[in-house]
Design a protein around this motif. Structure first.
Motif, PDB file in Angstrom:
ATOM      1  N   TYR A 544      24.947  18.807  20.184  1.00 29.29           N
ATOM      2  CA  TYR A 544      23.942  17.865  19.917  1.00 29.29           C
ATOM      3  C   TYR A 544      23.292  17.308  21.163  1.00 29.29           C
ATOM      4  O   TYR A 544      24.081  16.583  22.055  1.00 29.29           O
ATOM      5  N   PRO A 545      22.051  17.549  21.503  1.00 30.46           N
ATOM      6  CA  PRO A 545      21.422  16.857  22.587  1.00 30.46           C
ATOM      7  C   PRO A 545      21.075  15.537  22.340  1.00 30.46           C
ATOM      8  O   PRO A 545      20.334  15.247  21.302  1.00 30.46           O
ATOM      9  N   PRO A 546      21.608  14.343  22.897  1.00 32.89           N
ATOM     10  CA  PRO A 546      21.372  13.041  22.791  1.00 32.89           C
ATOM     11  C   PRO A 546      20.222  12.463  22.955  1.00 32.89           C
ATOM     12  O   PRO A 546      19.612  11.448  22.406  1.00 32.89           O
ATOM     13  N   MET A 547      19.536  12.975  24.152  1.00 34.74           N
ATOM     14  CA  MET A 547      18.088  12.680  24.364  1.00 34.74           C
ATOM     15  C   MET A 547      16.878  13.322  23.686  1.00 34.74           C
ATOM     16  O   MET A 547      16.430  14.096  24.297  1.00 34.74           O
ATOM     17  N   LEU A 548      16.672  12.828  22.655  1.00 35.56           N
ATOM     18  CA  LEU A 548      15.682  13.433  21.802  1.00 35.56           C
ATOM     19  C   LEU A 548      14.133  13.403  22.267  1.00 35.56           C
ATOM     20  O   LEU A 548      13.401  14.264  22.654  1.00 35.56           O
ATOM     21  N   VAL A 549      13.822  12.033  23.014  1.00 39.60           N
ATOM     22  CA  VAL A 549      12.695  11.997  23.581  1.00 39.60           C
ATOM     23  C   VAL A 549      13.014  11.141  24.867  1.00 39.60           C
ATOM     24  O   VAL A 549      14.174  10.777  25.243  1.00 39.60           O
ATOM     25  N   GLY A 550      12.198  11.165  25.862  1.00 39.26           N
ATOM     26  CA  GLY A 550      12.341  10.519  27.071  1.00 39.26           C
ATOM     27  C   GLY A 550      13.198  11.386  27.974  1.00 39.26           C
ATOM     28  O   GLY A 550      13.557  10.782  29.144  1.00 39.26           O
ATOM     29  N   TYR A 551      13.296  12.562  27.890  1.00 42.08           N
ATOM     30  CA  TYR A 551      14.290  13.512  28.715  1.00 42.08           C
ATOM     31  C   TYR A 551      13.365  13.829  30.041  1.00 42.08           C
ATOM     32  O   TYR A 551      12.266  13.636  30.280  1.00 42.08           O
ATOM     33  N   ARG A 552      14.357  13.935  30.989  1.00 39.74           N
ATOM     34  CA  ARG A 552      13.945  14.499  32.265  1.00 39.74           C
ATOM     35  C   ARG A 552      14.623  15.701  32.709  1.00 39.74           C
ATOM     36  O   ARG A 552      16.020  15.483  32.593  1.00 39.74           O
ATOM     37  N   GLN A 553      14.196  16.825  32.840  1.00 39.96           N
ATOM     38  CA  GLN A 553      14.808  18.008  33.122  1.00 39.96           C
ATOM     39  C   GLN A 553      15.287  17.976  34.436  1.00 39.96           C
ATOM     40  O   GLN A 553      16.295  18.637  34.776  1.00 39.96           O
ATOM     41  N   TRP A 643      19.712   9.895  34.533  1.00 40.06           N
ATOM     42  CA  TRP A 643      18.659  10.156  33.627  1.00 40.06           C
ATOM     43  C   TRP A 643      18.685  11.878  33.150  1.00 40.06           C
ATOM     44  O   TRP A 643      18.759  12.101  32.127  1.00 40.06           O
ATOM     45  N   VAL A 644      18.739  12.493  34.359  1.00 41.09           N
ATOM     46  CA  VAL A 644      18.665  14.138  33.995  1.00 41.09           C
ATOM     47  C   VAL A 644      19.870  14.275  33.569  1.00 41.09           C
ATOM     48  O   VAL A 644      19.994  15.309  32.669  1.00 41.09           O
ATOM     49  N   GLU A 645      21.143  13.962  33.835  1.00 41.76           N
ATOM     50  CA  GLU A 645      22.603  14.333  33.318  1.00 41.76           C
ATOM     51  C   GLU A 645      22.252  14.064  31.742  1.00 41.76           C
ATOM     52  O   GLU A 645      22.701  14.926  30.997  1.00 41.76           O
ATOM     53  N   LEU A 646      21.701  12.912  31.421  1.00 44.70           N
ATOM     54  CA  LEU A 646      21.885  12.723  29.779  1.00 44.70           C
ATOM     55  C   LEU A 646      20.940  13.492  29.138  1.00 44.70           C
ATOM     56  O   LEU A 646      21.132  14.041  28.101  1.00 44.70           O
ATOM     57  N   SER A 647      19.792  13.955  29.830  1.00 46.61           N
ATOM     58  CA  SER A 647      18.770  14.797  29.215  1.00 46.61           C
ATOM     59  C   SER A 647      19.216  16.037  29.234  1.00 46.61           C
ATOM     60  O   SER A 647      18.713  16.778  28.259  1.00 46.61           O
ATOM     61  N   ASN A 648      19.997  16.781  29.982  1.00 42.01           N
ATOM     62  CA  ASN A 648      20.585  17.941  29.793  1.00 42.01           C
ATOM     63  C   ASN A 648      22.064  18.170  29.257  1.00 42.01           C
ATOM     64  O   ASN A 648      22.525  19.183  29.259  1.00 42.01           O
ATOM     65  N   SER A 649      22.542  17.022  28.608  1.00 42.59           N
ATOM     66  CA  SER A 649      23.997  17.032  28.351  1.00 42.59           C
ATOM     67  C   SER A 649      23.783  17.425  26.769  1.00 42.59           C
ATOM     68  O   SER A 649      22.767  17.276  25.814  1.00 42.59           O
ATOM     69  N   THR A 650      24.944  17.541  26.304  1.00 45.30           N
ATOM     70  CA  THR A 650      25.077  17.909  24.641  1.00 45.30           C
ATOM     71  C   THR A 650      26.689  17.243  24.500  1.00 45.30           C
ATOM     72  O   THR A 650      27.474  17.264  25.339  1.00 45.30           O
ATOM     73  N   TRP A 651      26.477  16.666  22.986  1.00 47.94           N
ATOM     74  CA  TRP A 651      27.803  16.338  22.539  1.00 47.94           C
ATOM     75  C   TRP A 651      28.186  17.119  21.461  1.00 47.94           C
ATOM     76  O   TRP A 651      27.783  17.663  20.880  1.00 47.94           O
TER      77      TRP A 651
END
Length: 655
Positions: A544-553, A643-651
C-alpha cells in the motif's frame, strides 16, 4: 625650482603607473598567440566545455551635438574543448534598445581552427532577437567550430545614458582566464565603482598617456595627459546555474559604474536614492499618470457608491476583480507607463505598470489608500540598494492599506486575488513610491503561497481497490489554477482529476464538486473516487502506497552540497490526513511512530494512529519562507528527501 620638482615627480609617477599597467596584455584582434593552442582547462573545472581566455571592454566618450555618449569596445576570446555543447559557439550580445539608449555596431568575428586556418563570421548570420520591452540581443553562431578552436569576436556599443555604465561581468558559466575593463576619462568626468559578489583579487591602476608634441622642457606648459583607469582580474571561477535561485545575475561577480564627478572644474555628484527618486518624480513619475487616470477614478467611485459592501476588504476585492476580468496583459513589465486608463479599461493590450496604475486610480476613487511599488522581477535580479538607479526597476505592484492591514496587488495577474502576485514579481525588495516620500518594503504577500489541505476517508478492498470521499481546500497559486480552469470551461470532474490525481489515469470519479467563493482566495473540491489496483495484491497481503496525494517522486535539488542560497517560488504548505478502512482479516504489523523534523522556516510532521482494522495517519509539511541560506540547505535537503522517501514507500498490509 618648484616647477622643476613638480614636473619631475609627475613624469616619474607617469612612468611608474604605466609600468605597472603593462601586466595586462591587451589582446590584438585577429592575432592568436601560440600559448592558446596548448591552453588546458584548470583541473577544478575539467568538465567545462570551453573557457573564456580574454574578456575586454574599453570605454571612451565623445560629443554628439549637445550630448555626450559612451563608446564601449568589447573583445572576447573563447577556447573550445568540447564543441558538442551548443552554448560553446552561440554568442549573444545584449543591449538596451528602449528609447534608442544603446546601439550595437561593427560586429566582427573569427573562428581560428587547430589547423591554423581561420574562418570569418558573416554578417548575414547575425540576427536581432527581442528579449523583453527593454532588451534585445544580437545573436550569432560562430562558423565551423571544432574541438580545440579559438573563437574571438568584437563589437562596439554606443550608449546615450552615461550616468551609469552597463555592468561588467567578471564571472560567467565557465572559467575566465583574464578580464579587463577600462575607462578613458575626459577632463570633466569620473566614475565610482561598486563590486558585487567578487572574491577574486582586482588590480586597479591608472595609465597616464601623453598625447602632446610639446618638447619636455619644464619652462613650457605641458597639456594634461589622457587618463585611463583599468580594473583587471585573473583566473575567475565560474558561477554556474542552480535550481531554485532568484537569478544567476544575483550571484555573478561584476563591477558597477556610477558617474561621481562632472564639470570643469569637476564637481562631486550626489548619488543617493533620494536623488534618484527626485529624478523619477521629474521624468518617470507613476503618480502623475495615476492622477491623470480620471476615468479609472470615476469607475472606482461609482463601484463604491452604487454597490453595497460589507467592508473595505470586500470593496477592494470587487475593484480588483472588476479590472482583472477586463484587462488584457501584453506580457511587458515596466516600472512606469504612459498608457492611459482608457486603453486598460477597454480591454486593449497593456503592460503591467499601466494596468496597476489604473488599479491605483480606481482604488483611490473608492477612498482606499494605494501607492505604486517599483520592483525588479526575479529574472532581472534583486535591487542593489548601494547603487541608486531607476534602471534597476522593471516592474510595478500596488500596495494598499485596508483596516490597518497592508496588501500587495497585481491586477495584470489573471485570475489573481489581492495578495497573490506572479512568481516573477515575488522578489524583494521593492520601493514604495509616495507623493513626497519613499521607503523600501519587503515583497512578502501573504496570499502568494502553495497551500493545499486534503482529507480522505476511504476503504481498501482485498483486491487493492481504494475508494472513498475526499475534500480538498486550496489557497494561493493552486486556487488560482482552479479558477483558471473554471474560466476555460473545464468541468468539475476534470478539475478534480488535474488538481491532484493526474498520476492515476484510470481513476473513476463517481461525483465531483468545485466551490469557489468570489470573495475568498479559497476553493473547495470534493468528490467520491475509486482507484482500482491502487495497492498491489500478493498472496500474503497488499503493498500500500501511503502518499495518495502530495507525493514527490524526486528531490528538487541536484546534490547534497550547495554554494548558493535557495530561493523557492513561494512558501508551501501541505496538510494531508487519511482514514482508511482495511478489508476484513488484514492488518499492518509494522509499527509507525510519530516523528517530526524542523528548523527555522520549515517543519515536517508525521502522525500515525494505526488500529486493528483502520489506518489513521497524516503528514504536515510547512515551508513558511522562500529564502534559505546555504547553512540551512543540508536540513532543507533532508526535509525534501524524507518527503520523497514517503512518496516512494509502500506498507505491507498482511492477511
Amino acid at each position: 625650482m618648484t616647477r622643476f620638482i613638480v614636473t619631475t615627480l609627475f613624469l616619474f609617477f607617469s612612468l611608474l603607473v604605466s609600468g605597472q599597467a603593462q601586466q595586462f596584455q591587451d589582446a590584438e584582434f585577429g592575432v592568436i598567440p601560440d600559448s592558446l593552442a596548448s591552453l588546458q582547462l584548470p583541473a577544478d573545472y575539467a568538465d567545462a566545455s570551453y573557457m573564456i581566455t580574454n574578456q575586454e571592454r574599453d570605454v571612451r566618450f565623445q560629443e554628439e551635438g549637445n550630448s555626450i555618449v559612451a563608446i564601449m569596445d568589447y573583445h572576447v576570446r573563447l577556447k573550445i574543448f568540447d564543441n558538442s555543447n551548443p552554448e560553446a559557439s552561440l554568442i549573444t550580445i545584449p543591449y538596451y534598445f528602449e528609447n534608442d539608449m544603446e546601439q550595437v555596431s561593427d560586429i566582427r568575428g573569427w573562428t581560428h581552427l587547430p589547423s591554423g586556418k581561420r574562418v570569418p563570421l558573416q554578417s548575414k548570420d547575425i540576427r536581432t532577437v527581442n528579449i523583453n520591452a527593454r532588451y534585445n540581443v544580437k545573436e550569432f553562431r560562430m562558423p565551423l567550430v571544432q574541438d580545440g578552436s579559438i573563437l574571438e569576436y568584437r563589437y562596439t556599443i554606443k550608449r546615450k545614458y552615461i550616468e551609469e555604465l552597463p555592468d561588467f561581468y567578471l564571472s560567467h558559466s565557465v572559467p575566465t582566464a583574464a578580464a579587463k575593463t577600462s575607462i578613458t576619462y575626459p577632463r570633466y568626468m569620473r566614475y565610482n565603482v561598486i563590486m558585487e559578489n567578487n572574491s577574486t583579487p582586482i588590480q586597479n591602476d591608472i595609465v597616464l598617456r601623453d598625447t602632446s608634441s610639446v618638447p619636455k622642457i619644464f619652462t613650457i606648459p605641458q597639456p594634461l595627459p589622457v587618463v585611463t583607469e583599468r580594473w583587471m582580474a585573473y583566473n575567475i571561477p565560474p558561477t554556474t546555474k542552480k535550481s531554485y535561485i532568484s537569478s544567476l545575475d544575483d550571484y555573478r561577480a561584476k563591477i558597477k559604474f556610477m558617474l561621481s564627478e562632472f564639470g570643469i572644474p569637476r564637481q562631486s555628484l550626489e548619488n543617493s536614492w533620494a536623488v534618484a527618486v527626485a529624478r523619477m518624480r521629474e521624468k518617470t513619475n507613476p503618480l502623475k499618470i495615476i492622477t491623470e487616470n480620471k476615468k479609472a477614478r470615476a469607475v472606482g467611485d461609482s463601484l463604491a457608491t452604487t454597490l453595497d459592501f460589507s467592508s473595505n476588504l470586500a470593496l477592494q476585492d470587487s475593484i480588483y476583480q472588476y479590472l482583472n476580468r477586463r484587462m488584457s496583459f501584453s506580457g511587458a513589465h515596466h516600472a512606469y507607463s504612459e498608457t492611459t486608463d482608457t486603453v486598460v479599461l477597454n480591454g486593449n493590450a497593456a503592460d503591467q505598470a499601466a494596468i496597476n496604475q489604473t488599479l491605483i486610480a480606481m482604488l483611490r476613487g473608492a477612498g482606499i489608500e494605494a501607492y505604486p511599488v517599483l520592483i525588479s522581477t526575479k529574472q532581472s535580479g534583486k535591487i542593489n540598494k548601494d547603487f541608486p538607479s531607476f534602471y534597476q526597476f522593471n516592474g510595478q505592484l500596488v500596495q494598499t492599506v485596508v483596516n490597518g492591514q497592508s496588501f500587495l496587488l497585481d491586477a495584470s495577474f489573471s485570475h489573481g486575488r489581492p495578495g497573490l502576485i506572479p512568481f516573477d514579481s515575488y522578489n524583494s525588495p521593492g520601493l514604495l513610491f509616495k507623493t513626497d516620500t519613499f521607503e523600501w518594503v519587503d515583497i512578502a504577500p501573504s496570499a502568494s503561497r502553495f497551500d493545499i489541505q486534503v482529507a480522505f476517508d476511504g476503504a481498501l478492498s482485498k483486491k487493492g481497490t481504494l475508494s472513498g470521499s475526499l475534500e480538498i481546500t486550496e489557497k494561493g497559486y493552486p486556487a488560482r489554477e482552479v479558477r483558471r480552469q473554471q474560466a476555460n470551461g473545464k468541468n468539475d470532474g476534470g478539475i478534480l482529476r488535474s488538481t491532484l490525481f493526474e498520476r492515476y489515469p484510470d481513476m473513476a470519479i463517481d461525483s465531483a464538486e468545485v466551490i469557489t467563493d468570489v470573495r475568498s482566495d479559497s476553493v473547495v473540491l470534493s468528490g467520491q473516487i475509486t482507484i482500482e489496483n491502487y495497492a498491489q495484491s500478493f498472496s500474503n497481503g497488499l503493498e500500500y502506497p501511503p502518499m495518495l496525494v502530495g507525493y514527490r517522486q524526486e528531490n528538487p535539488f541536484e546534490s547534497t552540497a550547495r554554494t548558493l542560497p535557495v530561493t523557492l517560488d513561494a512558501p508551501e504548505r501541505l496538510k494531508v490526513s487519511y482514514s482508511i478502512a482495511l478489508p476484513s482479516g488484514f492488518s499492518v504489523k509494522e509499527g509507525k511512530q510519530n516523528q517530526s523534523m524542523g528548523f527555522p522556516g520549515a517543519k515536517f510532521r508525521e502522525q500515525y494512529d494505526m488500529q486493528a482494522n483502520r489506518l489513521n495517519y497524516g503528514y504536515q509539511i510547512n515551508i513558511a519562507q522562500k529564502n534559505f541560506s546555504t547553512a540551512l540547505f543540508p536540513r532543507l535537503y533532508d526535509l525534501y528527501e524524507r518527503w520523497v522517501e514517503l512518496s516512494n514507500s509502500t506498507w505491507l498490509i498482511e492477511r
